[in-house]
Write an enzyme that holds these catalytic residues in place. Structure first.
Site, short mmCIF file in Angstrom:
data_model
loop_
_atom_site.label_atom_id
_atom_site.label_comp_id
_atom_site.label_asym_id
_atom_site.label_seq_id
_atom_site.Cartn_x
_atom_site.Cartn_y
_atom_site.Cartn_z
N GLY A 128 12.78 -18.80 -18.75
CA GLY A 128 13.55 -19.88 -19.39
C GLY A 128 13.44 -19.74 -20.88
N SER A 147 7.34 -18.19 -20.06
CA SER A 147 7.74 -16.92 -20.66
C SER A 147 9.24 -16.85 -20.79
CB SER A 147 7.25 -15.76 -19.81
OG SER A 147 7.99 -15.74 -18.61
N LYS A 148 9.64 -15.92 -21.63
CA LYS A 148 11.05 -15.77 -21.95
C LYS A 148 11.88 -15.52 -20.69
CE LYS A 148 13.32 -14.18 -26.05
NZ LYS A 148 13.50 -13.14 -27.02
N ARG A 149 11.25 -14.80 -19.75
CA ARG A 149 12.00 -14.44 -18.56
C ARG A 149 12.37 -15.67 -17.72
NH1 ARG A 149 8.55 -10.85 -15.61
NH2 ARG A 149 7.24 -10.96 -17.44
#
Ligand code: GLU
Length: 494
Positions: free
Chosen positions: A268, A264-266
């Site tokens: 990486g 997920s974006k959080r």
């Protein structure tokens, strides 16, 4: 009977960036299309106007172009690299331009009693959900408008009352999805919500738009992320309602972090653009992503696109999530940086070397020296920074070998300095011959490699770890090498 032409589509929503997991799907689309001489189509799914991002479609096309992935049908960029064009007989390929088609099919579903108007307000739906949660019932639409008389409902629609259209799904029994990767998957209808297929703004949702477009565009294989599997029953329902042939569905496993959580974006980077910007090469990303969840062999990791095309087999894709292994990505990129055309490599790396250094040959030699050691081109900035410094900071390490004295270190450095001075300029271009020359002289002297080469290497780098002194000599060239040795000797004698 003639074999049906294989047609696959990439169907990104223009959200502002391309998810790395979606790119893997598009690569599989491309491999299958190429393998069978079929079509690979780019369709833009922009019916969710609330998620509209200016310029996102152009960006998506640019990203595909940077990757060298060219769909042979659908949306593409004109020569100017900015203007969106469409090509093919099944257009338009921008979903919002197909609004009327979607509405026509929604109307047919309504006429067949396979869908109904729903007038529930946001407030009512929120109340309903709150109550369901409080009483520990499964959340989902309670069918409030399902029972409305169609004549009444039509009048309310004609009077302009705000509404959506929902699928009228069976409430009992089950449905089987035949997935190319997972085999047969069974779903109970009672667990599946009456999906909204047309929103208040008149736009179809993915569930209707994508099915209608896949059918109209004669898509034979729908490859998409695992997150869509739970919606597949609704999609099969639509196909069956219209009596259409269901395409082959393949739900691809998620990409996971090493701790097996969803990438997920959080945690990486998930955007393809950011990997490209960091200097991961197109061939690295294609090779790497193709092998996320599939590998035709347990011995090989490097595949050209031609090999991937020849070997790809959808039914051999793993069911379980694929770990996104950054180390492997780096290893592959290092491989492709070493393999690529040397001039392209030099161009790529040059922008990460100091602009104010005007000696182009010197920079080129440095780029070649570090070629084996780079994961991404920008790694060279830090690795090579010492080579551009006017003076080195020797305080961080030690110039003397083990228990050798300063005098011994100076003696060795000054002697090697003379040897280097005598090396013919043409020989100074080859690491191997510099190494042979110096090593044979060390033997003649009766010295050791460690006690001679350590001070030399530290004199040239100011670091505990660096390329070998022979590589450094070649990269610096004679003049700079001698200056560094003088600098180190002066430091020791201070
Ligand atoms: N627009 C959908 C997405 O971006 C496409 C899913 C599909 O390929 O069907 O997730």
């Amino acid at each position: 009977m003639a074999q049906k032409r294989i047609r696959l589509r990439a169907a990104p929503s223009p959200t502002g960036y391309m998810h790395i997991g979606n790119l893997r799907t598009y690569i599989y689309d491309l491999l299958l299309a190429k393998q069978t001489g079929g079509d690979f189509i780019l369709r833009i799914e922009d019916t969710d106007q609330s998620r509209f991002v200016e310029g996102a479609t152009v960006n998506l096309c640019k990203t595909l172009k940077r990757l060298g992935i060219v769909p042979n049908e659908g949306v593409w960029l004109a020569e100017d690299g900015e203007t969106l064009m469409q090509r093919g007989e099944f257009g338009p390929y921008i979903q919002s331009e197909r609004k009327a088609k979607h509405q026509k099919y929604a109307q047919k579903l309504l006429d067949m009693d396979k869908a109904y108007y729903c007038f529930c307000t946001e407030d009512r739906l929120a109340e309903m959900r709150k109550l369901q949660e409080a009483t520990h019932q499964p959340t989902g639409y309670d069918g409030h408008c399902r029972k409305l008389d169609i004549g009444e409902a039509k009048k309310r629609v004609e009077a302009g009352e705000s509404h959506v259209v929902r699928l009228k799904l069976p409430k009992e029994g089950s449905v089987v999805i035949d997935d190319a990767i997972r085999g047969k998957v069974n779903f109970d209808w009672k667990l599946i919500d009456d999906q909204v297929i047309v929103k208040q703004d008149g736009m179809a949702t993915y569930h209707l738009a994508s099915m209608v477009d896949d059918h109209d565009m004669e898509i034979t294989h729908v490859l998409r992320g695992e997150e869509w599997l739970s919606s597949a029953p609704k999609h099969i329902f639509i196909y069956q309602a219209f009596g259409w042939e269901v395409p082959i569905f393949a739900h691809l496993p998620l990409l996971l972090n090493p701790d097996r959580t969803k990438l997920s974006k959080r945690q990486g980077d998930v955007s393809v653009e950011s990997y490209l910007d960091k200097g991961y090469l197109p061939q690295t990303l294609i090779n790497f992503l193709a092998l996320c969840g599939w590998n035709p062999s347990d011995k090989q990791e490097i595949y050209s696109i031609e090999e991937l095309t020849r070997l790809f087999n959808l039914s051999k894709v793993n069911k379980s999530g694929a770990i996104f292994n950054l180390e492997k990505l780096n290893w592959l990129n290092n491989h492709y940086l070493r393999e690529m055309d040397v001039n392209d490599y030099l161009k790529l790396v040059d922008m990460h070397l100091p602009r104010d250094e005007k000696d182009v040959d010197f920079k080129g030699r440095i780029a070649l020296m570090f070629r084996d050691r780079l994961n991404v081109p920008s790694d060279i900035t830090e690795l090579s920074s010492f080579m551009f410094k006017s003076t080195l900071d020797y305080a961080a390490t030690t110039l003397t070998w083990k228990d050798h004295s300063v005098e011994e270190a100076v003696e060795r450095m000054e002697t090697v300095r003379q040897w280097i001075e005598q090396i013919d300029d043409s020989k100074l271009k080859e690491v191997k011959s510099v190494e042979e020359d110096i090593k044979s002289k060390i033997v003649d002297k009766g010295w050791g490699n460690g006690d001679t080469l350590w001070p030399l290497r530290v004199a040239l780098s100011g670091q505990d770890k660096s390329p070998s002194p022979f590589e450094l000599i070649v990269a610096y060239g004679k003049e700079r090498t001698l200056a560094r040795i003088d600098e180190a000797v002066a430091y020791l004698l201070k």
